[in-house]
Motif scaffolding. Structure first.
Motif, short mmCIF file in Angstrom:
data_model
loop_
_atom_site.label_atom_id
_atom_site.label_comp_id
_atom_site.label_asym_id
_atom_site.label_seq_id
_atom_site.Cartn_x
_atom_site.Cartn_y
_atom_site.Cartn_z
N LEU A 72 36.84 38.97 37.41
CA LEU A 72 35.79 39.40 38.34
C LEU A 72 36.33 39.48 39.76
O LEU A 72 36.03 40.42 40.50
N LEU A 73 37.14 38.49 40.12
CA LEU A 73 37.73 38.49 41.45
C LEU A 73 38.63 39.70 41.65
O LEU A 73 38.60 40.35 42.70
N CYS A 74 39.40 40.04 40.63
CA CYS A 74 40.29 41.19 40.72
C CYS A 74 39.49 42.48 40.88
O CYS A 74 39.86 43.36 41.65
N LEU A 75 38.38 42.59 40.15
CA LEU A 75 37.53 43.78 40.25
C LEU A 75 36.95 43.91 41.65
O LEU A 75 36.97 45.00 42.25
N VAL A 82 45.27 41.52 44.69
CA VAL A 82 44.82 42.06 43.40
C VAL A 82 45.82 41.74 42.29
O VAL A 82 45.43 41.32 41.19
N ALA A 83 47.10 41.92 42.58
CA ALA A 83 48.12 41.64 41.57
C ALA A 83 48.13 40.16 41.19
O ALA A 83 48.29 39.81 40.01
N SER A 84 47.94 39.28 42.17
CA SER A 84 47.90 37.84 41.88
C SER A 84 46.68 37.47 41.05
O SER A 84 46.76 36.63 40.14
N ALA A 85 45.55 38.11 41.34
CA ALA A 85 44.34 37.83 40.55
C ALA A 85 44.52 38.28 39.11
O ALA A 85 44.09 37.59 38.16
N TRP A 86 45.14 39.45 38.90
CA TRP A 86 45.38 39.92 37.54
C TRP A 86 46.33 38.98 36.80
O TRP A 86 46.19 38.75 35.59
N SER A 87 47.31 38.42 37.50
CA SER A 87 48.31 37.55 36.87
C SER A 87 47.84 36.11 36.74
O SER A 87 48.54 35.29 36.15
#
Length: 352
Positions: free
Chosen positions: A16-19, A72-77
């Motif tokens: 959700l954070l990444c979105l 965004v990349a950190s949230a996805w990972s």
């Protein structure tokens, strides 16, 4: 500086954070690019004070481009990507663009106030040199403050939820406490006081001008309507930025004077999200409240679609600033003599 496992409370919300971060990134980059494109299109007709609004869009765009991709990349990972060097970079650019934005809003409010005091003197204008020097001062001021933690006064570190970096508030309760006091005083409290005083002064000036106009005639001059809308736009922009950063500042101060572990990760995450979203709101405010900006965006969209129905703005609309509202033509014929004077005052009072 160490990045451990993400808290089990925050990790389930990374998607959700990444979105949310992705949506904010797209809106921020596209919106502020539109503001800059509109400024470039009318650069030959741009008035000196309008450069401050362009400078504000640059700070928002710079923050979005340099910070959102890594966040965004950190949230996805589900973890921070990079190490200490990347963390220092992220904290530095975030602090740099944040200080630049708040100081730009402060300078803009001050210039608005000065111009409103001189609205009876149309020949007295803000020169290009003065505005350019103010913009240079804003960037140098922000750069100096962002370099202080690198030089040893203050420090950068990871956020409690482990997905981004900022000033290491908890670590500065013993090291660099003076930095926190001076930073909050000169980069938050003092700018807020100046902004409030300036816009309050403009509101008072507008009120007395309105009362004087009503006593002389039964209609409200277009210049009053326009200036009132400009004041609303300016107040919304300043309130939006301060409102986004105030929760983050409160949580940061709490971690200075209390145990930072007493703050749940999701509580520290939300203020950080609000702070990052501050780059999104300005273009939306321009589009909603500025008829000229909305019209320019629609014309650009028509041009991109190959439409030939786009109309060129008239000379009066070209003379006002990028985020100002339109001046409606006075309907009574008796108002024709005052329109020239109002437009002259308009060029003196309004700021983009």
């Amino acid at each position: 500086m160490c990045f451990g496992q993400i808290s089990i409370i925050v990790k389930p919300h990374c998607a959700l954070l990444c979105l949310l971060l992705s949506v904010s990134a797209v809106l921020s980059i596209m919106g502020n690019l539109l503001v800059l494109i509109m400024a470039f299109k009318k650069s030959s007709k741009m008035k000196p004070p309008e450069l401050l609004s362009v400078n504000l869009a640059v700070t928002d765009l710079g923050a979005a481009v340099t910070m959102y991709p890594l966040a965004v990349a950190s949230a996805w990972s589900h973890r921070w990507l990079g190490g200490d060097v990347t963390c220092i970079y992220y904290g530095l650019v975030g602090f740099f663009f944040g200080v630049a934005s708040i100081m730009n809003l402060t300078v803009l409010a001050t210039v608005r106030f000065i111009v409103s005091l001189n609205m009876q003197s149309p020949k007295e204008k803000i020169s290009w040199m003065k505005v350019k020097m103010l913009c240079i001062w804003i960037w140098l001021y922000a750069l100096i403050w962002s370099l202080f933690p690198i030089l040893g006064w203050g420090r950068y570190g990871p956020e409690p939820f482990g997905l981004s970096c900022s000033l290491a508030w908890a670590q500065m309760k013993h090291e660099g406490f003076s930095f926190v006091i001076f930073m909050f005083s000169f980069n938050l409290v003092l700018p807020i006081v100046i902004i409030i005083c300036c816009y309050f002064g403009i509101a008072i000036k507008l009120y007395f001008t309105y009362k004087k106009s009503i006593s002389n005639s039964n209609r409200v001059p277009n210049i009053i309507k326009l200036h009132r809308r400009l004041l609303v736009i300016a107040v919304l922009i300043s309130t939006g930025f301060i409102g986004c950063w105030a929760p983050y500042g409160m949580v940061s101060l709490w971690s200075i004077f209390h145990d930072s572990n007493s703050i749940p990760p999701e509580v520290s995450l939300l203020p950080c999200m609000f702070a990052k979203s501050s780059t999104v709101y300005n273009p939306l405010i321009y589009y909603i409240f500025s008829r000229s900006f909305k019209r320019e965006v629609k014309q650009l969209r028509g041009w991109c679609l190959g439409s030939t129905s786009c109309q060129v703005s008239n000379n009066i609309n070209n003379s006002i600033y990028m985020i100002t509202a339109d001046v409606r033509n006075p309907q009574p014929e008796t108002a024709a003599q005052s329109s020239s004077r109002e437009i002259t005052e308009l060029r003196t009072m309004t700021l983009g």
